[in-house]
Motif scaffolding. Sequence first.
Motif, PDB file in Angstrom:
ATOM      1  N   GLU A 123     -53.972 -55.894  26.999  1.00 30.05           N
ATOM      2  CA  GLU A 123     -55.006 -55.241  26.211  1.00 30.05           C
ATOM      3  C   GLU A 123     -56.100 -54.849  27.171  1.00 30.05           C
ATOM      4  O   GLU A 123     -56.523 -55.661  27.992  1.00 30.05           O
ATOM      5  CB  GLU A 123     -55.521 -56.249  25.171  1.00 30.05           C
TER       6      GLU A 123
ATOM      7  N   GLY B 213     -45.549 -58.996  21.351  1.00 38.08           N
ATOM      8  CA  GLY B 213     -46.052 -57.956  20.464  1.00 38.08           C
ATOM      9  C   GLY B 213     -45.803 -58.278  19.000  1.00 38.08           C
ATOM     10  O   GLY B 213     -46.392 -57.680  18.112  1.00 38.08           O
TER      11      GLY B 213
ATOM     12  N   TYR C 199     -47.682 -61.884   9.222  1.00 38.67           N
ATOM     13  CA  TYR C 199     -48.025 -60.627   9.913  1.00 38.67           C
ATOM     14  C   TYR C 199     -46.731 -59.876  10.280  1.00 38.67           C
ATOM     15  O   TYR C 199     -46.535 -58.729   9.878  1.00 38.67           O
ATOM     16  CB  TYR C 199     -48.846 -60.989  11.143  1.00 38.67           C
ATOM     17  N   TRP C 200     -45.857 -60.561  11.043  1.00 38.57           N
ATOM     18  CA  TRP C 200     -44.557 -59.982  11.408  1.00 38.57           C
ATOM     19  C   TRP C 200     -43.455 -60.798  10.734  1.00 38.57           C
ATOM     20  O   TRP C 200     -42.442 -61.129  11.345  1.00 38.57           O
ATOM     21  CB  TRP C 200     -44.366 -59.996  12.921  1.00 38.57           C
TER      22      TRP C 200
ATOM     23  N   TRP D 112     -48.233 -52.099  24.900  1.00 41.50           N
ATOM     24  CA  TRP D 112     -46.962 -51.734  24.255  1.00 41.50           C
ATOM     25  C   TRP D 112     -47.147 -50.733  23.125  1.00 41.50           C
ATOM     26  O   TRP D 112     -46.232 -49.999  22.798  1.00 41.50           O
ATOM     27  CB  TRP D 112     -46.142 -52.966  23.851  1.00 41.50           C
TER      28      TRP D 112
ATOM     29  N   TRP E 178     -48.889 -46.303  16.293  1.00 50.38           N
ATOM     30  CA  TRP E 178     -47.455 -46.040  16.177  1.00 50.38           C
ATOM     31  C   TRP E 178     -47.025 -45.584  14.792  1.00 50.38           C
ATOM     32  O   TRP E 178     -45.907 -45.119  14.612  1.00 50.38           O
ATOM     33  CB  TRP E 178     -46.643 -47.234  16.672  1.00 50.38           C
TER      34      TRP E 178
ATOM     35  N   PRO F 173     -54.736 -47.673  19.030  1.00 47.30           N
ATOM     36  CA  PRO F 173     -54.003 -47.917  17.782  1.00 47.30           C
ATOM     37  C   PRO F 173     -54.832 -47.575  16.545  1.00 47.30           C
ATOM     38  O   PRO F 173     -54.316 -47.034  15.577  1.00 47.30           O
ATOM     39  CB  PRO F 173     -53.722 -49.419  17.823  1.00 47.30           C
TER      40      PRO F 173
ATOM     41  N   PHE G 239     -60.551 -50.324  14.143  1.00 42.18           N
ATOM     42  CA  PHE G 239     -60.354 -51.744  14.426  1.00 42.18           C
ATOM     43  C   PHE G 239     -60.011 -52.054  15.875  1.00 42.18           C
ATOM     44  O   PHE G 239     -60.438 -53.051  16.413  1.00 42.18           O
ATOM     45  CB  PHE G 239     -59.271 -52.323  13.512  1.00 42.18           C
TER      46      PHE G 239
ATOM     47  N   ASP H  30     -46.436 -60.977  17.173  1.00 43.78           N
ATOM     48  CA  ASP H  30     -47.231 -62.210  17.214  1.00 43.78           C
ATOM     49  C   ASP H  30     -46.658 -63.467  16.568  1.00 43.78           C
ATOM     50  O   ASP H  30     -46.429 -64.461  17.227  1.00 43.78           O
ATOM     51  CB  ASP H  30     -48.620 -61.935  16.613  1.00 43.78           C
TER      52      ASP H  30
ATOM     53  N   GLU I  70     -51.532 -49.883   9.224  1.00 40.22           N
ATOM     54  CA  GLU I  70     -50.898 -50.659  10.291  1.00 40.22           C
ATOM     55  C   GLU I  70     -49.491 -51.104   9.898  1.00 40.22           C
ATOM     56  O   GLU I  70     -48.562 -51.092  10.704  1.00 40.22           O
ATOM     57  CB  GLU I  70     -51.768 -51.891  10.601  1.00 40.22           C
TER      58      GLU I  70
ATOM     59  N   ARG J  70     -59.210 -49.314  21.706  1.00 38.77           N
ATOM     60  CA  ARG J  70     -58.999 -49.509  23.144  1.00 38.77           C
ATOM     61  C   ARG J  70     -57.508 -49.431  23.431  1.00 38.77           C
ATOM     62  O   ARG J  70     -56.694 -49.342  22.504  1.00 38.77           O
ATOM     63  CB  ARG J  70     -59.594 -50.844  23.589  1.00 38.77           C
TER      64      ARG J  70
ATOM     65  N   PHE K 205     -53.791 -50.537  24.318  1.00 40.59           N
ATOM     66  CA  PHE K 205     -52.845 -51.653  24.217  1.00 40.59           C
ATOM     67  C   PHE K 205     -51.545 -51.211  24.865  1.00 40.59           C
ATOM     68  O   PHE K 205     -50.982 -50.180  24.497  1.00 40.59           O
ATOM     69  CB  PHE K 205     -52.582 -52.006  22.745  1.00 40.59           C
TER      70      PHE K 205
HETATM   71  C1  6A9 Z   1     -58.309 -58.711  17.680  1.00 40.61           C
HETATM   72  C2  6A9 Z   1     -60.187 -58.150  16.219  1.00 40.61           C
HETATM   73  C3  6A9 Z   1     -62.490 -56.031  14.411  1.00 40.61           C
HETATM   74  C4  6A9 Z   1     -51.453 -56.743  16.806  1.00 40.61           C
HETATM   75  O1  6A9 Z   1     -52.019 -52.719  17.688  1.00 40.61           O
HETATM   76  C5  6A9 Z   1     -52.505 -53.621  18.627  1.00 40.61           C
HETATM   77  C6  6A9 Z   1     -51.846 -54.988  18.451  1.00 40.61           C
HETATM   78  C7  6A9 Z   1     -50.346 -54.871  18.674  1.00 40.61           C
HETATM   79  O2  6A9 Z   1     -50.080 -54.601  20.015  1.00 40.61           O
HETATM   80  C8  6A9 Z   1     -49.608 -56.146  18.298  1.00 40.61           C
HETATM   81  O3  6A9 Z   1     -48.234 -55.924  18.389  1.00 40.61           O
HETATM   82  N1  6A9 Z   1     -52.164 -55.522  17.128  1.00 40.61           N
HETATM   83  C9  6A9 Z   1     -49.961 -56.579  16.897  1.00 40.61           C
HETATM   84  O4  6A9 Z   1     -49.291 -57.754  16.580  1.00 40.61           O
HETATM   85  C10 6A9 Z   1     -53.637 -55.683  16.917  1.00 40.61           C
HETATM   86  C11 6A9 Z   1     -54.230 -56.704  17.859  1.00 40.61           C
HETATM   87  C12 6A9 Z   1     -55.692 -56.890  17.765  1.00 40.61           C
HETATM   88  C13 6A9 Z   1     -56.137 -58.042  18.633  1.00 40.61           C
HETATM   89  C14 6A9 Z   1     -57.594 -58.137  18.842  1.00 40.61           C
HETATM   90  C15 6A9 Z   1     -59.686 -58.219  17.613  1.00 40.61           C
HETATM   91  C16 6A9 Z   1     -61.329 -57.246  16.076  1.00 40.61           C
HETATM   92  O5  6A9 Z   1     -61.399 -56.822  14.731  1.00 40.61           O
END
Ligand code: 6A9
Length: 797
Positions: free
Chosen positions: A432, A563, A703-704, A395, A782, A384, A388, A565, A764, A391, A393
């Motif tokens: 993840e 997804g 966030y959402w 969905w 995305w 993604p 940040f 959150d 994002e 790796r 993910f």
């Molecule tokens: C945190 C923090 C340096 C959150 O894009 C990946 C996901 C989506 O799948 C999800 O729908 N993001 C969305 O609500 C990001 C999730 C990051 C989690 C790990 C680590 C490290 O920061």
Amino acid sequence: LALLGLISTAWTIKYEAMDETDPDLDDRFEKANEKSLLWGPYRPNLYLGIRSRLPESLIAGLVWFRADDYSSVGDARHQCDSRDDMETFGWMDYDPRAGGSESIEDTKMGLSLKADFVKTGGGENWGLRVQGTAKDKNAITSLVFYAGTEGKDNALIIRSEKDTPELVHGHEVSFFGYSESLGGPFLLNVTEGRKSRHPKHGVLKDKALDPSKTHHVSLIVPDDNLWKAKDIFFVLLKENMNSIHDVEELKTIPPQEILQLKNPGLNDGNLHLVQKTFKGNFEIVVTFNMMETDDQITVDNFSSRKDSALKRLREKFNRKFQLERPFNKGKYITFAKEILSQLMGGIGYFYGDQLVDRLTNLDEVNTQLDGKPEGPHNLFSCVPSRTFFPRGFYWDEGFQLMPILQYDSDLALDIIKSWFSLIDGSGWIAREQILGEEARSGVPDEFVVQNPNIANPPTMMMIFSQLLHLANHREQFVPTDDFADKFTLNWDGGDGDDTLGDVHLTNPDVLNSYAADIYPKLQLHYEWFRSTQRGDTLGRRCKNLEEIYRWKGRDEDHCLPSGLDDYPRCSADTAELDVDLLSWMGVMTRSMAAIAKLLDETEDAELYSQRLGDIKANLEDLHWSSENQTYCDVTVNDDEEDIFECHLGYVSLMPFVHRLISPDSPHLIHILNDIRNPEKLWTDYGIRSLSKQDEYFHEGEDYWRGHIWVNMNYLILDALYYYGKRPNSTPEVKSLTNEIYTKLRENVVENVYREYRRTGYAWEQYNEETGEGQRTKNFLGWTSLVVLMMKMPESLV
Ligand code: 6A9
């Protein structure tokens, strides 16, 4: 008549060719595909990190820093880091099979870097050229290129400057290597451009620290520490500092004379660091060549290879992404090409173990996961965000593959295969993928451990439906005699011969064999969803209580598996039924039916179709609230009666975005009206995640809960297109979908474009009031779906 004869002869030949099935075809395709994707910048967490997609072979990377100032040494560049404040960075022109160019605008360091990566047609050999343009002509920049070998069957030794060089006087450092996994001996050369200049040696008597020379150090490092090459480099430098005891003396020495590796005389080892220090602009070239191949990459032929790689990319891009009005203009075409390239330039190969807790029951309160290592696993995947979330993910991946499916469908399928190879014996895939120490080092502890009851929307199933759709609209593939040769990329031809890229789509045999191969795993995965995410029947009455679902593993304020959150849901309780999950099960079931049909698994196909019918019926019977005129989550009250939990937004749109509502349903018009209502979901920049009128709008983490996400906007557009084009949609729905579709497409693309130009990045999410990009920057995941939006028609009529 003669013409007719000719056509019919051609037809017969084609027909005959189709009739001859070639048993090796699949095999030859696999091999060629493997090879052409073997090397790449597959360490996307680094600004520049090259590796192969083999668990153990060679990994390489680049570190750079200003050497004329001790204070900036701590800011040495290696891992993508938002604190570096790059004005922009990413692979702006990139094709995974050919290579391309990355730009890095390192404004804080006063440096503009351009990296070109090329591969040979067969895919075995590669070259990397890094050119730096310094704002200040006297700026002193130090570059450390490192290469390390993993595994006992791989070795690399220095071979230039005779045996134990005190200093490398020439500017070329050459390594000889051998790799069992790569299939033999190879040469790795690190050299520099003729015009590069070096700082002069000044105060120090220690010639071993002469900054005008190339320095190198070889050492033995445990395999799982190779990724710490930058830290290792700084440990070595510290020793130089420590060797000067007098602080006053230290002050008189120009930093660049201290900040040099001191060759300890070792020539072998599994990690090799090569340091070069430059004044002003510079250029280095790294070449990697398997010794037993004819087509070698050299400094001299680098430029022409780079030019043809870029030419191939542009031609292929223009052919595959014909942008529609109003985006059929130069500036949008450049934008689209950059976004797609950055997405593909973020593809990585990950290898290592992951932490899993298989024992904890998630329905108990205050669960603390306790992970045990499993694996090692490997994964080939997009990310993604390189900065940040570098790796895989689950969905996110389905969305990320949608643009790639259009550019190189074989690549998209290769990535899906890699993901589905992770399906475990019970049918589960971790949401993840945090594989290995390097990946774990970037994740806070509380997010590391995965649990085998946690799901995530099965977006990759959408790729299958799209693929089968594309396959049905493609010309059939006709194998020719020179088929094997055509499987390598043809550089010189320049005729855009990209046989590799759409073989599955054009060849029914290859497609079938892929589907057959993956089908048992898919069934396992699908049944895992059905059994672990099934909702509680309680005293409920509806047509089919098998098809009711609840996300497992959520807490009071978060439903991470969904997804979305922090999107408002029912109060966490086992009675809850989730309308988004039921819709995703519809997506999955529909794809299973299509694949079963392709494979002539008639009974399975019938079963899946029947279940799809049940899911659609339950959406209406259980989840439609006639009071709210929207689809909602459901829970029970104290009298054990079903009650709705309605929050208008992405969750309630799920049955619509997945086309699970009948085109003549009276519900459609309500959904469309909510979408275009500025007091609810409509903004000038895209559709809000949560209605402006919802009590949780912008509450909490926010966030959402209102801001705009491109993935859902893409699905909304796609559904508008679908319903707008159905023959049995009412005239009212037709005209409304068309109006919304046309405006929404323009709004989203225009806004992401504007923010990209303004800030240098894709984001994002986008602020629902101002349209500004926010949360994570450099989020190509995305958000890159804007590329597909530009390719969609301007209007539905
Ligand atoms: C945190 C923090 C340096 C959150 O894009 C990946 C996901 C989506 O799948 C999800 O729908 N993001 C969305 O609500 C990001 C999730 C990051 C989690 C790990 C680590 C490290 O920061």
